[in-house]
Write a protein that holds these residues in place. Structure first.
Motif, PDB file in Angstrom:
ATOM      1  N   LYS A  63       0.589  11.700   2.371  1.00 22.59           N
ATOM      2  CA  LYS A  63      -0.490  12.213   1.514  1.00 22.59           C
ATOM      3  C   LYS A  63      -0.206  13.642   1.064  1.00 22.59           C
ATOM      4  O   LYS A  63      -0.601  14.040  -0.041  1.00 22.59           O
ATOM      5  N   ALA A  64       0.476  14.400   1.904  1.00 21.92           N
ATOM      6  CA  ALA A  64       0.797  15.790   1.546  1.00 21.92           C
ATOM      7  C   ALA A  64       1.730  15.859   0.338  1.00 21.92           C
ATOM      8  O   ALA A  64       1.831  16.906  -0.313  1.00 21.92           O
ATOM      9  N   LEU A  65       2.382  14.742   0.023  1.00 26.18           N
ATOM     10  CA  LEU A  65       3.308  14.711  -1.100  1.00 26.18           C
ATOM     11  C   LEU A  65       2.663  14.216  -2.391  1.00 26.18           C
ATOM     12  O   LEU A  65       3.307  14.209  -3.448  1.00 26.18           O
ATOM     13  N   LEU A  66       1.415  13.788  -2.307  1.00 28.26           N
ATOM     14  CA  LEU A  66       0.736  13.259  -3.491  1.00 28.26           C
ATOM     15  C   LEU A  66       0.076  14.378  -4.300  1.00 28.26           C
ATOM     16  O   LEU A  66      -0.463  15.326  -3.726  1.00 28.26           O
ATOM     17  N   PRO A  67       0.068  14.242  -5.618  1.00 27.87           N
ATOM     18  CA  PRO A  67      -0.660  15.209  -6.456  1.00 27.87           C
ATOM     19  C   PRO A  67      -2.166  14.985  -6.312  1.00 27.87           C
ATOM     20  O   PRO A  67      -2.598  13.907  -5.874  1.00 27.87           O
ATOM     21  N   PRO A  68      -2.986  15.969  -6.668  1.00 28.17           N
ATOM     22  CA  PRO A  68      -4.443  15.863  -6.497  1.00 28.17           C
ATOM     23  C   PRO A  68      -5.077  14.616  -7.112  1.00 28.17           C
ATOM     24  O   PRO A  68      -5.932  13.981  -6.495  1.00 28.17           O
ATOM     25  N   HIS A  69      -4.643  14.248  -8.317  1.00 25.02           N
ATOM     26  CA  HIS A  69      -5.265  13.091  -8.971  1.00 25.02           C
ATOM     27  C   HIS A  69      -4.985  11.801  -8.195  1.00 25.02           C
ATOM     28  O   HIS A  69      -5.845  10.913  -8.112  1.00 25.02           O
ATOM     29  N   ALA A  70      -3.800  11.695  -7.617  1.00 23.70           N
ATOM     30  CA  ALA A  70      -3.456  10.501  -6.840  1.00 23.70           C
ATOM     31  C   ALA A  70      -4.252  10.458  -5.536  1.00 23.70           C
ATOM     32  O   ALA A  70      -4.682   9.384  -5.089  1.00 23.70           O
ATOM     33  N   ALA A  76     -10.703   6.822  -3.267  1.00 24.49           N
ATOM     34  CA  ALA A  76     -11.636   5.822  -3.789  1.00 24.49           C
ATOM     35  C   ALA A  76     -11.282   4.427  -3.272  1.00 24.49           C
ATOM     36  O   ALA A  76     -12.166   3.642  -2.896  1.00 24.49           O
ATOM     37  N   ILE A  77      -9.976   4.106  -3.234  1.00 21.41           N
ATOM     38  CA  ILE A  77      -9.540   2.802  -2.732  1.00 21.41           C
ATOM     39  C   ILE A  77      -9.856   2.681  -1.244  1.00 21.41           C
ATOM     40  O   ILE A  77     -10.344   1.641  -0.778  1.00 21.41           O
ATOM     41  N   GLU A  78      -9.581   3.735  -0.485  1.00 18.10           N
ATOM     42  CA  GLU A  78      -9.850   3.714   0.948  1.00 18.10           C
ATOM     43  C   GLU A  78     -11.331   3.542   1.242  1.00 18.10           C
ATOM     44  O   GLU A  78     -11.713   2.848   2.195  1.00 18.10           O
ATOM     45  N   SER A  79     -12.161   4.133   0.412  1.00 17.33           N
ATOM     46  CA  SER A  79     -13.611   3.985   0.580  1.00 17.33           C
ATOM     47  C   SER A  79     -14.037   2.539   0.341  1.00 17.33           C
ATOM     48  O   SER A  79     -14.865   1.981   1.080  1.00 17.33           O
ATOM     49  N   GLN A  80     -13.442   1.916  -0.664  1.00 22.58           N
ATOM     50  CA  GLN A  80     -13.741   0.508  -0.954  1.00 22.58           C
ATOM     51  C   GLN A  80     -13.300  -0.394   0.197  1.00 22.58           C
ATOM     52  O   GLN A  80     -14.005  -1.338   0.558  1.00 22.58           O
ATOM     53  N   ILE A  81     -12.124  -0.103   0.753  1.00 19.33           N
ATOM     54  CA  ILE A  81     -11.621  -0.900   1.874  1.00 19.33           C
ATOM     55  C   ILE A  81     -12.561  -0.794   3.067  1.00 19.33           C
ATOM     56  O   ILE A  81     -12.880  -1.796   3.728  1.00 19.33           O
ATOM     57  N   ALA A  82     -13.035   0.422   3.349  1.00 20.15           N
ATOM     58  CA  ALA A  82     -13.916   0.654   4.495  1.00 20.15           C
ATOM     59  C   ALA A  82     -15.235  -0.091   4.362  1.00 20.15           C
ATOM     60  O   ALA A  82     -15.840  -0.503   5.359  1.00 20.15           O
ATOM     61  N   SER A  97      -3.543  -0.249  -3.350  1.00 19.62           N
ATOM     62  CA  SER A  97      -3.073   0.977  -2.716  1.00 19.62           C
ATOM     63  C   SER A  97      -1.542   1.029  -2.711  1.00 19.62           C
ATOM     64  O   SER A  97      -0.937   2.088  -2.952  1.00 19.62           O
ATOM     65  N   ALA A  98      -0.906  -0.111  -2.450  1.00 17.09           N
ATOM     66  CA  ALA A  98       0.560  -0.170  -2.445  1.00 17.09           C
ATOM     67  C   ALA A  98       1.127   0.203  -3.812  1.00 17.09           C
ATOM     68  O   ALA A  98       2.144   0.905  -3.908  1.00 17.09           O
ATOM     69  N   GLU A  99       0.459  -0.246  -4.865  1.00 22.86           N
ATOM     70  CA  GLU A  99       0.903   0.076  -6.222  1.00 22.86           C
ATOM     71  C   GLU A  99       0.846   1.582  -6.472  1.00 22.86           C
ATOM     72  O   GLU A  99       1.742   2.169  -7.091  1.00 22.86           O
ATOM     73  N   LEU A 100      -0.229   2.209  -5.984  1.00 24.53           N
ATOM     74  CA  LEU A 100      -0.366   3.653  -6.155  1.00 24.53           C
ATOM     75  C   LEU A 100       0.765   4.390  -5.427  1.00 24.53           C
ATOM     76  O   LEU A 100       1.399   5.297  -5.980  1.00 24.53           O
ATOM     77  N   TRP A 101       1.021   3.973  -4.185  1.00 19.12           N
ATOM     78  CA  TRP A 101       2.093   4.611  -3.420  1.00 19.12           C
ATOM     79  C   TRP A 101       3.453   4.360  -4.069  1.00 19.12           C
ATOM     80  O   TRP A 101       4.338   5.216  -4.030  1.00 19.12           O
ATOM     81  N   MET A 102       3.620   3.185  -4.669  1.00 19.96           N
ATOM     82  CA  MET A 102       4.881   2.863  -5.320  1.00 19.96           C
ATOM     83  C   MET A 102       5.119   3.781  -6.516  1.00 19.96           C
ATOM     84  O   MET A 102       6.244   4.213  -6.776  1.00 19.96           O
ATOM     85  N   GLU A 103       4.052   4.095  -7.237  1.00 24.30           N
ATOM     86  CA  GLU A 103       4.167   5.001  -8.385  1.00 24.30           C
ATOM     87  C   GLU A 103       4.707   6.359  -7.958  1.00 24.30           C
ATOM     88  O   GLU A 103       5.376   7.044  -8.734  1.00 24.30           O
ATOM     89  N   HIS A 104       4.403   6.731  -6.733  1.00 24.74           N
ATOM     90  CA  HIS A 104       4.818   8.053  -6.241  1.00 24.74           C
ATOM     91  C   HIS A 104       5.993   7.967  -5.263  1.00 24.74           C
ATOM     92  O   HIS A 104       6.273   8.902  -4.524  1.00 24.74           O
ATOM     93  N   LYS A 105       6.644   6.792  -5.273  1.00 22.16           N
ATOM     94  CA  LYS A 105       7.911   6.598  -4.546  1.00 22.16           C
ATOM     95  C   LYS A 105       7.816   6.901  -3.050  1.00 22.16           C
ATOM     96  O   LYS A 105       8.707   7.523  -2.468  1.00 22.16           O
TER      97      LYS A 105
END
Length: 285
Positions: A63-70, A76-82, A97-105
């Motif tokens: 998460k420390a490697l993700l930009p603010p928008h990501a 939002a996805i984690e909130s939906q999962i919970a 969520s996997a797709e989002l992480w894939m976008e950011h390698k």
């Protein structure tokens, strides 16, 4: 095919390469890849003895490697999962969520979310994919702790896939590889391979992996027997030729090893590979 990458593919076995997709196929310079079997064995031992990384620390670091928008999208996805109680819907959210992480390698987080989705969906195909994805990451891990965690996850999901379909030999081979190369229980992998050979003595991938393991343990006669058997079934099998040459070299039969490597050279038919091979042969000629 460059020597370094060629030997990496030989070690991983052709049956798994198709899953990884991104394995390079252009030939490198230098003979550093030759003789990689023993080096790979040392690396596997380091992974098996390492303390696996924790998922909490991996998530935090990723998460420390993700930009603010990501981060906002992910929250939002984690909130939906919970808030979700339906397993099918949860699986879909983990895929998102996997797709989002894939976008950011961020490969480990892609695999973690893919695994969670596969578990919830109870899909053999998705569980196998998740396990093999972890196996691919394990081979490229930057630290022994990460590789140990990825190996453990690979074992978990591949076992889950086999529970749904116990007869899938591709999954069995992947599981055996994970046990042997990434855990402290290599004999569990060897047992799987022996079971596969008992069922089908002509199973090429299982014979190849057992042949390599025999080399690593110094059982060169056994390695030669298995690899020569593979070559009776597939005379141009590159992995079998490479490891047969290594086994013959291990026995001190350097002339035979050189002849085997020359045969491999003719099949690969690549100037860079030939240059690397000649340098390797010169090191023990």
């Amino acid at each position: 095919m460059r020597t370094k990458h060629y030997i990496s593919i030989a070690i991983a076995l052709a049956a798994l390469v198709a899953v990884f997709l991104y394995v390079p196929t252009t030939p490198p310079k230098g003979a550093k890849g030759m003789g990689a079997a023993s080096q790979h064995n040392d690396a596997a031992g380091q992974v098996a003895n390492a303390e696996p990384a924790s998922i909490d620390s991996i998530i935090k670091a990723s998460k420390a490697l993700l930009p603010p928008h990501a981060l906002t999208e992910l929250a939002a996805i984690e909130s939906q999962i919970a808030q979700q109680k339906d397993s099918a819907q949860m699986a879909s959210l983990f895929e998102k969520s996997a797709e989002l992480w894939m976008e950011h390698k961020q490969g480990p987080m892609v695999a973690w979310n893919k695994g969670m989705a596969a578990h919830l969906a109870l899909s053999e195909k998705k569980l196998t994919f998740a396990g093999q994805l972890y196996l691919g990451l394990m081979h490229d891990a930057s630290t022994a702790s990460m590789a140990a965690w990825e190996a453990g996850e690979a074992v978990k999901y591949l076992n889950e896939a086999l529970a749904l379909n116990p007869n899938n030999d591709t999954t069995k081979l992947a599981l055996a590889t994970a046990y042997i190369e990434g855990t402290g229980a290599p004999m569990a992998g060897v047992s799987i391979l022996r079971e596969m050979i008992t069922k089908n003595p002509d199973n090429i991938p299982a014979n190849l992996l057992l042949g390599r393991l025999s080399i690593q343990s110094g059982q060169y006669d056994k390695a030669v027997e298995r690899l020569e058997h593979v070559l009776t079934l597939d005379p141009k099998n590159r992995e079998a030729l490479y490891f047969l040459g290594e086994a013959q070299k291990g026995k001190g039969e350097n002339d035979k090893a050189i002849a085997t490597f020359r045969k491999l050279e003719g099949i690969v038919n690549n100037p860079d590979f030939t240059k690397d091979l000649e340098e390797y042969i010169s090191s023990f000629k």
